[in-house]
Design an enzyme around this catalytic site. Structure first.
Site, PDB file in Angstrom:
ATOM      1  N   GLU A  99       0.825  -1.212   0.000  1.00 39.42           N
ATOM      2  CA  GLU A  99       0.000   0.000   0.000  1.00 39.42           C
ATOM      3  C   GLU A  99       0.859   1.263   0.000  1.00 39.42           C
ATOM      4  O   GLU A  99       1.284   1.718   1.058  1.00 39.42           O
ATOM      5  CB  GLU A  99      -0.931   0.007   1.227  1.00 39.42           C
ATOM      6  CG  GLU A  99      -1.816   1.258   1.290  1.00 39.42           C
ATOM      7  CD  GLU A  99      -2.766   1.300   2.472  1.00 39.42           C
ATOM      8  OE1 GLU A  99      -2.659   0.443   3.376  1.00 39.42           O
ATOM      9  OE2 GLU A  99      -3.615   2.202   2.496  1.00 39.42           O
ATOM     10  N   LYS A 138      -2.474  -1.903  -3.183  1.00 39.10           N
ATOM     11  CA  LYS A 138      -3.527  -1.072  -2.565  1.00 39.10           C
ATOM     12  C   LYS A 138      -3.131   0.388  -2.706  1.00 39.10           C
ATOM     13  O   LYS A 138      -2.405   0.927  -1.863  1.00 39.10           O
ATOM     14  CB  LYS A 138      -3.689  -1.459  -1.093  1.00 39.10           C
ATOM     15  CG  LYS A 138      -4.683  -0.584  -0.338  1.00 39.10           C
ATOM     16  CD  LYS A 138      -5.165  -1.224   0.939  1.00 39.10           C
ATOM     17  CE  LYS A 138      -6.023  -0.273   1.738  1.00 39.10           C
ATOM     18  NZ  LYS A 138      -6.761  -0.903   2.812  1.00 39.10           N
ATOM     19  N   ARG A 177     -12.565   3.626   6.023  1.00 36.43           N
ATOM     20  CA  ARG A 177     -13.589   4.629   6.338  1.00 36.43           C
ATOM     21  C   ARG A 177     -14.815   4.547   5.441  1.00 36.43           C
ATOM     22  O   ARG A 177     -15.943   4.702   5.902  1.00 36.43           O
ATOM     23  CB  ARG A 177     -12.979   6.034   6.257  1.00 36.43           C
ATOM     24  CG  ARG A 177     -12.152   6.369   7.473  1.00 36.43           C
ATOM     25  CD  ARG A 177     -11.236   7.536   7.216  1.00 36.43           C
ATOM     26  NE  ARG A 177     -10.088   7.155   6.407  1.00 36.43           N
ATOM     27  CZ  ARG A 177      -9.140   8.004   6.009  1.00 36.43           C
ATOM     28  NH1 ARG A 177      -9.228   9.276   6.346  1.00 36.43           N
ATOM     29  NH2 ARG A 177      -8.125   7.582   5.297  1.00 36.43           N
TER      30      ARG A 177
HETATM   31  P1  13P Z   1      -9.239   4.011   4.212  1.00 42.62           P
HETATM   32  O1  13P Z   1     -10.104   3.320   3.181  1.00 42.62           O
HETATM   33  O2  13P Z   1     -10.024   4.621   5.335  1.00 42.62           O
HETATM   34  O3  13P Z   1      -8.241   4.935   3.576  1.00 42.62           O
HETATM   35  O4  13P Z   1      -8.412   2.869   4.933  1.00 42.62           O
HETATM   36  C1  13P Z   1      -7.811   1.914   4.182  1.00 42.62           C
HETATM   37  C2  13P Z   1      -6.558   1.468   4.848  1.00 42.62           C
HETATM   38  O5  13P Z   1      -6.399   0.308   5.152  1.00 42.62           O
HETATM   39  C3  13P Z   1      -5.506   2.455   5.114  1.00 42.62           C
HETATM   40  O6  13P Z   1      -4.313   1.797   5.441  1.00 42.62           O
END
Ligand code: 13P
Length: 340
Positions: A177, A219, A292
């Site tokens: 990510e 991600k 979120r």
């Molecule tokens: P959000 O979708 O709230 O950005 O969170 C995803 C996530 O795992 C951030 O590390």
């Protein structure tokens, strides 16, 4: 390392019509989320909230995997069943966040480096024994005056690749990510430029570290205008810029892209994913791994009250269903009218 098993977990996580729930908020982040509903962040409140999400009837129709935090992986349901087992029984794959958070990068004011490589090999082996089959590591890239530096991008890519290689050694699918933050007043063009540079650096480091791309998931952020940019790009511009950026940077062997929501509203996150999937066939599955955007309305419906659990679960099911439809490009804002 069993490459077939890794491939199979990665492709199952991006099965048609399904995506991932990110419920891996660290203790500090879940406290912030609970503050928003005036609820104290006790271990029992965190446990019952996660149990509410995981036991939602039918969630498995749209949710392929859940990312957990260390504490949650070790918790049990009120009937005494380990929470990862509760998920596995529904056919949902348990995953675990393994990074130790983004800290100030020494010598580079305003930039961050994600920590957590020391002792990671041992932690991964324990996480696999506890039932996890995939993992997540988040790197943070900030756009600002003179930022990001190429050094910060490369340092984070290097750490992501070391993490990914260790996960493969342990038989776990790594979700890599690299999040380019939407904070700031930058344009969508600047976001595209920085996201392109970030993904180029990441895939070059993954290659250097001999990571088999068939057994990982990416991600990323979507390509968007900064939150405070006066000119906000619309849905189709966002979808086109995001796909253009990925076609230039993301190798086709990678099975799927699972977007983060990063501060978009729940409906925006669904609309953007839908628009990208509606653009036609892509080399990779385009899915979601939202925190979120899946949970905000659920927390508001729950408010920490036992009598609201059913309503909160209906809200979660509905958000998952909308994103499931967006996986096929079949979402319509009409779906937002939930039966009261
Ligand atoms: P959000 O979708 O709230 O950005 O969170 C995803 C996530 O795992 C951030 O590390």
């Amino acid at each position: 390392m069993n490459t077939d098993e890794l491939k199979s977990v990665a492709t199952t996580l991006v099965s048609k019509g399904k995506g991932i729930l990110a419920a891996d908020e660290s203790s500090g982040t879940i406290k912030k989320r609970f503050d928003s509903i005036n609820l104290e962040s006790t271990e029992e409140n965190r446990r019952s909230y996660r149990e509410l999400l995981f036991t939602t009837q039918g969630a498995e129709e749209f949710i392929s995997g859940v990312i957990l935090f260390d504490e949650t992986l070790r918790q049990k349901s009120k009937d005494g069943i380990p929470l990862p087992e509760v998920l596995a029984k529904k056919g949902i794959i348990p995953g675990i966040k393994v990074d130790k958070g983004a800290k100030e990068l020494a010598g580079f004011p305003g930039e961050k480096i994600t920590e957590g490589l020391d002792g990671l090999r041992e932690r991964l082996s324990e996480y696999r024994d506890l039932g996890a089959r995939f993992t997540k590591w988040r790197a943070v890239i900030t756009i600002g005056a003179g930022l990001p530096s190429q050094f910060c991008i490369d340092a984070n890519s290097h750490a992501l690749a070391r993490y990914a290689a260790l996960c493969h050694e342990a038989g776990l699918v790594p979700i890599v990510e690299p999040e380019v933050l939407m904070d700031g007043d930058h344009t969508i063009e600047r976001c595209e430029e920085v996201t392109t540079a970030t993904l180029k650096s990441l895939f070059s480091e993954l290659k250097n570290h001999k990571v088999a791309l068939e057994g990982i998931l990416l991600k990323p952020n979507m390509v968007l205008s900064g939150k405070d940019c006066p000119a906000q790009a619309g849905v189709s511009e966002i979808a086109e810029a995001t796909i253009r950026c990925f076609r230039q940077t993301v190798p086709e062997e990678m099975p799927g892209i699972v977007f983060l929501s990063g501060g978009q509203s729940p409906q925006e996150a669904t609309e953007h994913l839908n628009a990208m999937n509606a653009l036609g066939r892509h080399p990779w599955e385009l899915s979601f791994s939202y925190g979120r955007a899946l949970q905000e309305p659920v927390l508001k419906a729950w408010m920490g009250q036992a009598e609201n659990v059913t309503k909160a679960q209906e809200t979660f099911y509905h958000r998952a269903e909308c994103n499931g439809a967006a996986r096929h490009g079949n979402y319509s804002p009409d779906m937002e009218r939930i039966a009261a």
